[in-house]
Design an enzyme around this catalytic site. Structure first.
Site, PDB file in Angstrom:
ATOM      1  N   HIS A  52       0.860  -1.188   0.000  1.00  0.00           N
ATOM      2  CA  HIS A  52       0.000   0.000   0.000  1.00  0.00           C
ATOM      3  C   HIS A  52       0.897   1.240   0.000  1.00  0.00           C
ATOM      4  CE1 HIS A  52      -3.793  -2.090   1.853  1.00  0.00           C
ATOM      5  NE2 HIS A  52      -3.383  -2.634   0.721  1.00  0.00           N
ATOM      6  N   GLU A  54       0.993   3.867   1.790  1.00  0.00           N
ATOM      7  CA  GLU A  54       1.491   4.291   3.109  1.00  0.00           C
ATOM      8  C   GLU A  54       2.692   3.461   3.542  1.00  0.00           C
ATOM      9  OE1 GLU A  54      -1.637   3.475   2.155  1.00  0.00           O
ATOM     10  OE2 GLU A  54      -3.074   4.067   3.701  1.00  0.00           O
ATOM     11  N   CYS A  82      -6.026   1.773   5.801  1.00  0.00           N
ATOM     12  CA  CYS A  82      -6.628   0.522   6.250  1.00  0.00           C
ATOM     13  C   CYS A  82      -6.010   0.154   7.613  1.00  0.00           C
ATOM     14  CB  CYS A  82      -6.372  -0.574   5.213  1.00  0.00           C
ATOM     15  SG  CYS A  82      -4.678  -1.169   5.181  1.00  0.00           S
ATOM     16  N   CYS A  85      -2.166  -0.378   7.530  1.00  0.00           N
ATOM     17  CA  CYS A  85      -1.392   0.859   7.392  1.00  0.00           C
ATOM     18  C   CYS A  85      -1.475   1.708   8.654  1.00  0.00           C
ATOM     19  CB  CYS A  85      -1.865   1.647   6.183  1.00  0.00           C
ATOM     20  SG  CYS A  85      -1.430   0.833   4.632  1.00  0.00           S
TER      21      CYS A  85
HETATM   22 ZN   LIG Z   1      -3.333   0.092   3.729  1.00  0.00          ZN
END
Ligand SMILES: [Zn+2]
Length: 151
Positions: A52, A54, A82, A85
């Site tokens: 992801h 992040e 999410c 993260c």
């Molecule tokens: Zn994430």
């Protein structure tokens, strides 16, 4: 100090991610007002469900600084992080989190698991949401509409 948002950098990364066929989410990490890492999702490209935006900027910034923590850092993300993260943001000791659109489906900050509200969450960043949310949402909607219309 004058507040300068780097959400525009994150949005550019989100656009680039969408162009690569990734879910269009982008992030930028700034320290002392300067962007030191920027990335968009790369899950498909890297065959890595943890890639992801992040996580990628946290890894890059830590590598650049040769540090395992990013005290004082500001993280800009186009979409609500999410749970994975959010946990990484806490572990990295990010000082401030700015994000755009909220994510009813997979968000873990202000809905769902609300990671930062747990007693076991040892570092809680300041959180500012809704920054650049309209642009972020438009990108995501266009991406999913295009994907659904494919035969
Ligand atoms: Zn994430």
């Amino acid at each position: 100090m004058v507040f300068a948002t780097h959400m525009n950098v994150a949005l550019k990364e989100a656009e680039a991610a969408g162009a690569r066929g990734e879910v269009p989410v982008g992030a930028a990490l700034a320290l002392d007002g300067k962007v030191i890492a920027r990335a968009g999702n790369r899950c498909r490209e890297l065959n890595d469900p943890t890639a992801h935006a992040e996580v990628l900027v946290i890894r890059e910034a830590c590598k650049t600084l040769s540090k395992e923590r990013l005290e004082g850092a500001e993280l800009y993300v186009t979409l609500e992080p999410c749970p994975m993260c959010a946990a990484a943001i806490s572990a990295a000791r990010v000082a401030r989190l700015y994000y755009g659109a909220s994510d009813a489906k997979s968000g873990g900050v202000e809905q769902g698991p609300r990671v930062f509200e747990h007693a076991q969450c040892h570092h809680v960043p300041e959180v500012y949401s809704g920054i650049g949310a309209t642009a972020s949402k438009a990108l995501l909607e266009a991406f999913f509409t295009a994907r659904r219309s494919k035969p």
